[in-house]
Design a protein around this motif. Structure first.
Motif, short mmCIF file in Angstrom:
data_model
loop_
_atom_site.label_atom_id
_atom_site.label_comp_id
_atom_site.label_asym_id
_atom_site.label_seq_id
_atom_site.Cartn_x
_atom_site.Cartn_y
_atom_site.Cartn_z
N GLN A 207 -12.89 -13.31 22.17
CA GLN A 207 -12.92 -14.97 22.23
C GLN A 207 -12.06 -15.36 23.37
OE1 GLN A 207 -15.12 -16.60 20.37
NE2 GLN A 207 -15.57 -14.76 19.34
N GLU A 208 -11.98 -16.42 23.96
CA GLU A 208 -11.35 -17.20 24.88
C GLU A 208 -9.92 -17.47 24.32
OE1 GLU A 208 -12.96 -20.32 26.89
OE2 GLU A 208 -14.71 -19.26 27.73
N VAL A 209 -10.05 -18.04 23.22
CA VAL A 209 -8.59 -18.37 22.49
C VAL A 209 -8.82 -17.89 21.16
CG1 VAL A 209 -7.96 -20.21 24.01
CG2 VAL A 209 -9.45 -20.80 22.12
N VAL A 210 -7.75 -17.79 20.42
CA VAL A 210 -7.59 -17.27 19.19
C VAL A 210 -6.61 -18.43 18.54
CG1 VAL A 210 -8.09 -14.90 19.52
CG2 VAL A 210 -5.65 -15.42 19.38
N SER A 211 -6.33 -18.33 17.04
CA SER A 211 -5.17 -19.40 16.42
C SER A 211 -3.93 -18.53 16.63
CB SER A 211 -5.60 -19.29 15.03
OG SER A 211 -5.70 -18.05 14.17
N ILE A 212 -3.05 -19.37 16.76
CA ILE A 212 -1.53 -18.76 16.83
C ILE A 212 -1.12 -17.98 15.62
CG2 ILE A 212 -0.57 -20.76 15.89
CD1 ILE A 212 0.68 -18.38 18.72
#
Length: 344
Positions: A207-212
């Motif tokens: 994914q382009e971003v993930v949760s912190i």
């Protein structure tokens, strides 16, 4: 917008202009008879520009040929309208004003004057259509350029990730190999940690971003795996201040800094070494700090690695342009990295 739609739009534009002028002529049918043919030739000229001249000559950078052919088309079409579709120019009032008187020689109006009028009308139509075609072409090129840049960025990010992941796997397997000869129970636990980390790398990192939250779980698992290779605890401190677990960040962004700290701090020297990690996250910003000690004597490490820091700098430049601050402070005893990310 495809070629046919652009033709329809431009024809509709000139039709609206003609209707406005016609209404201004108090719906005079004579005006329609005089201008219908020239309107049809305007449509023909615009068609030639959109479907032939612009794509075949102008946009292939044959500028001289395009100019010559365009001028010839305007002049030839104006000639055809003037001499083959002769429409009587009856004197009539325009806006209730009398028509102008005859020339001084009292002779009939000569065709060249009518011809120049048609050249002017067709020239204006061609120029406007040309401006719209050039504008549309530039917008299309801009969109293609942006798309190509996005593809290049995506490919570069994939390449950078592919460089990070084998490095991580190599270090982790080294740790497990070291642990296998010490404690089989810890070896099993470390394999479970490794499988969780691999799941994160293989699936979440796509994914382009993930949760912190997931990124921090990955870091914690990594440190647990590192700690399992010894029965004694390491002087590693991690402090978290996460106000928003829903904050999102690019995956595998922090771990290269931590790998670098583990490699160069000589953490096995528990009395003199340390690593301090601080992560703060809000809905608008993430602040990451990692500080490690520097050994007094240079420690010789394996020749593998060193690609992580360079890759993460490139990723930051791509993913967070003008939205990140990376500060590196180094002195004789400490090495500190501070990374600030703006999320909005």
């Amino acid at each position: 917008m495809n070629k046919f739609n652009r033709l329809i739009v431009q024809v509709a534009l000139w039709l609206v202009i003609g209707l406005v002028i016609w209404f201004n002529q108090t719906l005079n049918t004579t005006w329609i008879n005089e201008n219908l043919v020239i309107f049809l030739f305007q449509v023909l000229l615009i068609y030639l520009l959109i479907f032939v001249l612009a794509p075949k000559l102008l946009f292939t950078k044959k500028y001289a040929l395009f100019t010559i052919v365009s001028v010839c088309c305007v002049m030839v079409l104006a000639f055809i309208v003037t001499w083959f579709f002769k429409i009587p120019m009856e004197p009539h009032a325009i806006n209730n004003m009398p028509a102008p008187g005859p020339p001084h020689d009292s002779g009939p109006r000569q065709p060249p004057s009518h011809y120049l009028f048609n050249v002017l009308i067709l020239g204006i139509s061609f120029s406007l259509a040309l401006a719209l075609e050039v504008f549309n072409h530039l917008k299309k090129k801009e969109a293609e350029t942006i798309k190509a840049q996005n593809v290049n960025l995506e490919n570069e990010l994939k390449l950078l990730k592919s460089q990070i992941n084998p490095h991580f796997l190599f270090n982790s397997l080294n740790n497990i190999y070291t642990l296998a000869g010490i404690d089989t129970g810890k070896t099993q636990k470390s394999i479970i940690n490794l499988s969780d980390m691999l799941r994160y790398v293989l699936y979440d990192c796509e994914q382009e971003v993930v949760s912190i939250k997931k990124e921090i779980e990955y870091i914690e698992n990594y440190l647990k795996l590192f700690a399992l290779k010894s029965s004694k605890s390491y002087p590693i401190s991690i402090k978290l201040n996460i106000e928003n677990n829903g904050a999102y960040v690019a995956p595998m962004l922090f771990i290269p800094f931590i790998e670098n700290a583990l490699k160069h701090s000589n953490i096995d020297d528990r009395n003199n070494a340390f690593i301090n990690i601080n992560i703060t996250a809000t809905s608008t910003e993430i602040n990451f700090d990692v500080e490690n000690s520097k050994p007094q004597n240079k420690v010789v490490k394996d020749g593998v690695g060193g690609i992580g820091l360079e890759n993460v700098k490139k990723r930051l430049a791509i993913l967070y342009p003008n939205k990140h601050s990376l500060k590196i402070v180094e002195n004789e005893t400490n090495f500190k990295i501070n990374l600030q990310l703006k999320l909005i």
